[in-house]
Design a protein around this motif. Sequence first.
Motif, PDB file in Angstrom:
ATOM      1  N   ALA A 266      54.170  76.400  27.107  1.00  0.00           N
ATOM      2  CA  ALA A 266      54.891  75.145  27.935  1.00  0.00           C
ATOM      3  C   ALA A 266      53.793  74.601  28.730  1.00  0.00           C
ATOM      4  O   ALA A 266      53.778  73.428  29.366  1.00  0.00           O
ATOM      5  N   LYS A 267      52.775  75.439  29.286  1.00  0.00           N
ATOM      6  CA  LYS A 267      51.998  74.930  30.187  1.00  0.00           C
ATOM      7  C   LYS A 267      50.883  73.946  29.640  1.00  0.00           C
ATOM      8  O   LYS A 267      50.406  73.094  30.178  1.00  0.00           O
ATOM      9  N   LEU A 268      50.534  74.152  28.424  1.00  0.00           N
ATOM     10  CA  LEU A 268      49.602  73.277  27.790  1.00  0.00           C
ATOM     11  C   LEU A 268      50.147  72.434  26.888  1.00  0.00           C
ATOM     12  O   LEU A 268      49.525  71.263  26.439  1.00  0.00           O
ATOM     13  N   ASP A 269      51.435  72.305  26.788  1.00  0.00           N
ATOM     14  CA  ASP A 269      52.208  71.498  25.973  1.00  0.00           C
ATOM     15  C   ASP A 269      52.527  70.121  26.565  1.00  0.00           C
ATOM     16  O   ASP A 269      53.391  69.685  27.395  1.00  0.00           O
TER      17      ASP A 269
ATOM     18  N   LYS B 215      45.821  79.559  18.061  1.00  0.00           N
ATOM     19  CA  LYS B 215      44.833  79.468  19.359  1.00  0.00           C
ATOM     20  C   LYS B 215      45.224  78.312  20.095  1.00  0.00           C
ATOM     21  O   LYS B 215      44.905  77.247  19.772  1.00  0.00           O
ATOM     22  N   LEU B 216      45.522  78.609  21.357  1.00  0.00           N
ATOM     23  CA  LEU B 216      45.617  77.322  22.241  1.00  0.00           C
ATOM     24  C   LEU B 216      44.018  77.022  22.825  1.00  0.00           C
ATOM     25  O   LEU B 216      43.153  77.585  22.602  1.00  0.00           O
ATOM     26  N   SER B 217      44.125  75.777  23.417  1.00  0.00           N
ATOM     27  CA  SER B 217      43.080  75.201  23.869  1.00  0.00           C
ATOM     28  C   SER B 217      42.193  75.954  25.003  1.00  0.00           C
ATOM     29  O   SER B 217      41.060  75.986  25.119  1.00  0.00           O
ATOM     30  N   ASP B 218      42.926  76.773  25.582  1.00  0.00           N
ATOM     31  CA  ASP B 218      42.515  77.550  26.720  1.00  0.00           C
ATOM     32  C   ASP B 218      42.367  78.991  26.403  1.00  0.00           C
ATOM     33  O   ASP B 218      41.783  79.976  26.984  1.00  0.00           O
ATOM     34  N   GLY B 219      42.242  79.223  24.892  1.00  0.00           N
ATOM     35  CA  GLY B 219      41.807  80.515  24.245  1.00  0.00           C
ATOM     36  C   GLY B 219      43.039  81.493  23.949  1.00  0.00           C
ATOM     37  O   GLY B 219      42.807  82.393  23.521  1.00  0.00           O
ATOM     38  N   THR B 220      44.035  81.218  24.582  1.00  0.00           N
ATOM     39  CA  THR B 220      45.378  82.043  24.532  1.00  0.00           C
ATOM     40  C   THR B 220      45.528  82.104  22.852  1.00  0.00           C
ATOM     41  O   THR B 220      46.123  81.168  22.142  1.00  0.00           O
ATOM     42  N   GLU B 221      45.898  83.499  22.384  1.00  0.00           N
ATOM     43  CA  GLU B 221      46.351  83.476  21.318  1.00  0.00           C
ATOM     44  C   GLU B 221      48.035  83.850  21.049  1.00  0.00           C
ATOM     45  O   GLU B 221      48.579  84.557  21.625  1.00  0.00           O
ATOM     46  N   ILE B 222      48.334  82.871  20.091  1.00  0.00           N
ATOM     47  CA  ILE B 222      49.899  82.948  19.960  1.00  0.00           C
ATOM     48  C   ILE B 222      50.267  83.693  18.781  1.00  0.00           C
ATOM     49  O   ILE B 222      49.547  83.178  17.582  1.00  0.00           O
TER      50      ILE B 222
END
Length: 205
Positions: A5-8, A31-38
């Motif tokens: 939600a933060k990056l969406d 993998k999100l743009s901040d490096g977070t792995e979903i």
Amino acid sequence: LKALAKLDDRVRPSNWALSPWAVMTYLQGGKLSDGTEIETKYFGNRRLVEIAVATLATDRALMLVGIPGTAKTWLSEHLAAAISGDSTLLIQGTAGMAEEALRYGWNYAQLLSAGPSEAALVPSPVMKAMQDGKIVRVEELTRIPADVQDTLITLLSEKILPVPELNKEVQAVRGFNLIATANDRDKGVNELSSALRRRFNTVVM
């Protein structure tokens, strides 16, 4: 969900907690743009998930059909969690289910003492979902008696739930939708009417 939600920053349908892209990422992992792995929630056919998300994004009810063990409930729960931020609005279909389970019931102590009133009304998960613009899940739809199933026809086509005892109706808030699961091959199955089937986009798991 919070990291997504933060990056969406993509377009979200009315009352969706995430965009369709983020819902797909939540379910299929990435993998999100901040490096977070979903982590991956559903390991099945990606195309099926895309159809399911697109169905709900276009305001059409979704039915997941398949034999036991095909992750129908798992997928419906995670779809509701990602889209509405709430997967607890649930109706478990049974052979003895009454229409009130899909519509509303009454607190009979208050009903007898003061008659029909807002305070005496006990909303079903469907009514709550309509009022809040969320997704409600109906498990084992084909186990519900056919005449009770057909209660959903008006709810899905008109997005209105009449409450004649109070001379009112509940108009669904944008974002309301329904995900049903069904097992076509089990004992005790009640065939859906053609009118009800038309209200769903069916995905075979």
